[in-house]
Design an enzyme around this catalytic site. Structure first.
Site, mmCIF file in Angstrom:
data_model
loop_
_atom_site.group_PDB
_atom_site.id
_atom_site.type_symbol
_atom_site.label_atom_id
_atom_site.label_comp_id
_atom_site.label_asym_id
_atom_site.label_seq_id
_atom_site.Cartn_x
_atom_site.Cartn_y
_atom_site.Cartn_z
ATOM 1 N N CYS A 264 10.188 -56.132 -58.437
ATOM 2 C CA CYS A 264 11.147 -56.112 -57.599
ATOM 3 C C CYS A 264 11.760 -55.121 -57.227
ATOM 4 O O CYS A 264 12.200 -55.208 -55.649
ATOM 5 C CB CYS A 264 11.531 -57.611 -57.859
ATOM 6 S SG CYS A 264 12.734 -57.262 -59.613
ATOM 7 N N HIS B 64 16.987 -59.274 -61.088
ATOM 8 C CA HIS B 64 15.888 -59.694 -60.081
ATOM 9 C C HIS B 64 16.548 -58.640 -59.412
ATOM 10 O O HIS B 64 18.021 -59.001 -58.342
ATOM 11 C CB HIS B 64 15.208 -60.739 -59.895
ATOM 12 C CG HIS B 64 14.077 -60.812 -58.832
ATOM 13 N ND1 HIS B 64 14.025 -60.351 -58.684
ATOM 14 C CD2 HIS B 64 14.069 -62.067 -57.372
ATOM 15 C CE1 HIS B 64 12.382 -60.708 -58.363
ATOM 16 N NE2 HIS B 64 13.584 -61.821 -57.256
ATOM 17 N N GLN C 87 4.483 -59.504 -54.309
ATOM 18 C CA GLN C 87 4.844 -58.012 -55.798
ATOM 19 C C GLN C 87 3.702 -58.806 -56.176
ATOM 20 O O GLN C 87 3.618 -58.051 -57.718
ATOM 21 C CB GLN C 87 5.725 -58.192 -56.426
ATOM 22 C CG GLN C 87 6.357 -59.180 -56.880
ATOM 23 C CD GLN C 87 7.828 -59.325 -57.950
ATOM 24 O OE1 GLN C 87 8.825 -59.484 -57.132
ATOM 25 N NE2 GLN C 87 8.301 -58.842 -59.082
#
Length: 703
Positions: free
Chosen positions: A286, A437, A280
């Site tokens: 993410c 995340h 990424q």
């Protein structure tokens, strides 16, 4: 090799050329493709005594002239802030834009986080601070950072004269969601008095050789005890706008016998349905990699190709304001929700919308060759924590799943060779989300009690991009969801005889779903030319509040803006009147800005948004839709503003009723609001108070 190659090169082309060169023109830099451009003459600033700064942004462009032409429509916007600039050709297609100022740290923050700029933490960066040390007091640095990208600020001891780091850095997340930035706090202790220098770098610890493309140098005349270089206007994600699971859909997770029938270990990589690890980069995307990654596996598991789908499509084309500053699980855009400017639903190929690690743009309709056949969270909400057994059942049944985890500096530093068991949940103290995340779980191992976690930081991190993480560590598994894909069945035509039946009356209407907007986007589609969120719970001026609850629709508020809310409804003969509460605030003359109601794309009601029609508070507006009784229609409430002075139209409590509201439509004259009209209503100005006029929108900050 990374599956998403040349991220930095693409970021140069997309982020630095478009954003950097836009800023170049906005700063008023002139010149030709020569080695140096003339320095801009800017207004004499009010300087902070002895304070100065210099920011260098390196980027690539095909030509200076071409970049200037590309951004020629922009007008200077930062000159008034006292910022001077100079453009330098570094050779080949490489350029450096140098900006300088002397008005203090706040000026630096406004420039670094201007919407026109390529993000300050959009890649490797260097920060140098020079200041005299007159005492041994600590200096605290507050720096914009994003742990979920693998990047962090680090002190360079060999280039920091007279200072040493005290303790470990701390990170404070600024919003709930996946991929959101945080403020990293570092404390530096002076070693002795005299001239001091601090050198910091923003990079991934596992990719230490990345070339810095951003260079900031600050010089102070006196010792500072705090230097704040965080974003002054951080984006806040509306967690209600996230994906909601398929209510009422049978959930096979609960129907599989727990334990017993499940293997002691499982790794879907061995089945050949897990793509290579993606990267990424420095973008907090993410959430898009987790969403896309498990769809790629679902397609392969169902017999389709192991294809490369586009994460950039979700970043650039979502309608929720999600970006490199974070987002939520986005399966809905692969299942039942249209993206911005799209004509079909589903995933886009990487070849059609390649990853740039920037917010990018979405100006065209793409091909959507794959569409999900189903998906679901394995617990009711994205921010709930399922049991280990439920997560394993989902992986066993559907293949790799996407989920959340709380990332801290220990997670970043993982190099493999062991099972990660450091609980960093305190890094994510959100009231709803306890993670920051989004990752993918591809399997498990009961003997050692760990998940096989697939990250999106490239193969240089962890165990070739993977981690073995102990069960129940750092909230891993929160918000787990699965997806399914099936090869579309060929079209089948069945011809039936036509039967006519005489109904005494049309079927009852379905009514308006979520007419008070308290459930966010549920039931509604919203659109804004400039990408503003429409259904919001904060307004400007502060005297404007929702008619009921906390949320309302905010239309207009920008120049050359078309914005609307839209819903598919059935109009019944028993309730054919559209009734809603509205608040008009404008400084414009009549004839420029308008409010409208459209049915199936046709205008059925239109009125001026102008000073003469300012309502001074909430009033009802009604439209007779009896001509559409018995029909399912697309209902749209819309505003259009002109190129100069703009207007605001606030809408709340939309409903279909049996009769028009007593106050009726507002055309031409602002209503008189007496005590009986305003009693019990929130957000209505007192009698005689000056109506609020035009205001500038400040919603989610564009990147």
């Amino acid at each position: 090799m990374n599956a998403k190659p040349n991220i930095q090169m693409r970021k140069f082309l997309y982020g630095f050329v478009l954003a950097g060169m836009m800023l170049f023109l906005c700063l008023g830099v002139s010149g030709s493709p020569a080695a140096h451009a003339q320095e801009v003459e800017t207004p004499e600033p009010t300087s902070a005594a002895g304070f100065s700064w210099e920011y260098q942004l390196d980027f690539s462009a095909s030509s200076l002239l071409g970049a200037k032409q590309q951004a020629s429509s922009l007008t200077p916007s930062l000159n008034s802030q006292g910022v001077a600039s100079e453009l330098q050709a570094l050779g080949g297609s490489n350029y450096r834009l140098t900006m300088t100022g002397n008005q203090g740290v706040e000026q630096v923050r406004q420039v670094l986080f201007s919407p026109l700029m390529a993000g300050f933490i959009g890649g490797a960066a260097e920060l140098e601070v020079n200041m005299p040390v007159g005492s041994l007091l600590d200096t605290t640095f507050k720096l914009e950072s994003n742990l979920t990208t693998g990047y962090r600020w680090e002190v360079v001891p060999s280039e920091s004269a007279g200072f040493a780091q005290a303790g470990e850095p701390t990170f404070t997340t600024q919003s709930s969601g996946y991929g959101v930035p945080s403020v990293q706090t570092l404390v530096l202790q002076p070693k002795n008095v005299g001239d001091g220098k601090v050198k910091l770098v923003y990079r991934r610890p596992f990719e230490p050789n990345e070339t810095a493309t951003r260079h900031l140098r600050i010089t102070l005349a006196a010792q500072a005890t705090e230097i704040d270089l965080s974003d002054p206007n951080p984006m806040v994600i509306d967690t209600r706008a996230g994906s909601s699971d398929l209510a009422g859909t049978p959930n096979p997770i609960d129907e599989i016998p727990l334990k017993g029938e499940l293997p002691a270990s499982l790794d879907w990589r061995s089945a050949g349905i897990v793509p290579t690890v993606r990267n990424q980069g420095s973008c907090g995307s993410c959430w898009s990699f987790g969403t896309v990654g498990i769809m790629e596996s679902a397609v392969a598991k169902a017999g389709g190709p192991l294809t490369d789908l586009s994460e950039q499509f979700l970043v650039s084309c979502n309608m929720d304001g999600w970006s490199c500053d974070g987002g939520l699980t986005a399966h809905k855009y692969h299942y039942d929700t249209l993206g911005q400017n799209q004509t079909a639903i589903g995933a886009v190929l990487e070849a059609d919308k390649s990853y740039t690690a920037t917010n990018g743009s979405c100006t065209e309709a793409y091909n959507h060759p794959y569409q999900l056949s189903g998906w679901q969270f394995i617990v009711p909400n994205e921010w709930d924590m399922p049991t280990v057994d439920k997560i394993k059942n989902a992986i066993y049944t559907y293949g790799p799943v996407t989920a959340g985890v709380c990332v801290g500096d220990a997670f970043q530093a993982y190099t493999g060779g062991s099972i990660f068991s450091t609980n960093e949940s305190e890094q994510c103290p959100g009231s709803y989300f306890h993670v920051n995340h989004q990752i993918i779980l591809v399997g498990w191992n009961d003997a050692d009690g760990y998940w096989i976690l697939r990250n999106s930081w490239g193969p240089s991190w962890g165990e070739s991009g993977y981690m073995r993480i102990a069960y129940n560590t750092s909230h891993v598994g929160e918000g787990t969801s699965w997806v399914t894909w099936a090869e579309p069945a060929p079209a089948t035509y069945i011809y039936l005889p036509l039967v006519l039946r005489d109904f005494a009356s049309p079927p009852p209407g379905d009514g308006i779903v979520n007419g008070d907007f308290e459930s966010g986007l549920t039931g509604w589609t919203e659109y804004s030319t400039h990408g503003w969120p429409i259904i919001v719970n904060s307004f400007s001026p502060n005297s404007v509040t929702a008619h009921s609850g906390s949320y309302a629709a905010w239309l207009g508020g920008s120049n050359d803006e078309i914005s609307y809310i839209q819903q598919q409804v059935t109009i019944s003969s028993g309730a054919p009147y559209l009734v809603y509460w509205q608040w008009i605030g404008s400084d414009d003359v009549c004839g420029s800005d308008i409010g409208e109601v459209l049915v199936n794309g046709s205008v059925v009601d239109v009125y001026n948004l102008c000073t003469e029609n300012n309502t001074g508070g909430w009033v009802t507006h009604s439209v007779d839709l009896s001509a559409y009784a018995g029909q399912s229609v697309t209902l749209q409430i819309r505003s259009e503003t002109g190129p100069s002075i703009y207007s605001n139209l606030f809408v709340d409590d939309v409903s279909l009723q049996a009769s028009a509201a007593a106050s009726g439509p507002i055309h031409g004259v602002a209503p008189s609001l007496d005590a009986s009209t305003t009693q019990g209503k929130t957000g209505i100005l007192a009698q005689g108070e000056k109506p609020q006029g035009v205001v500038e929108k400040r919603r989610i900050k564009p990147r």
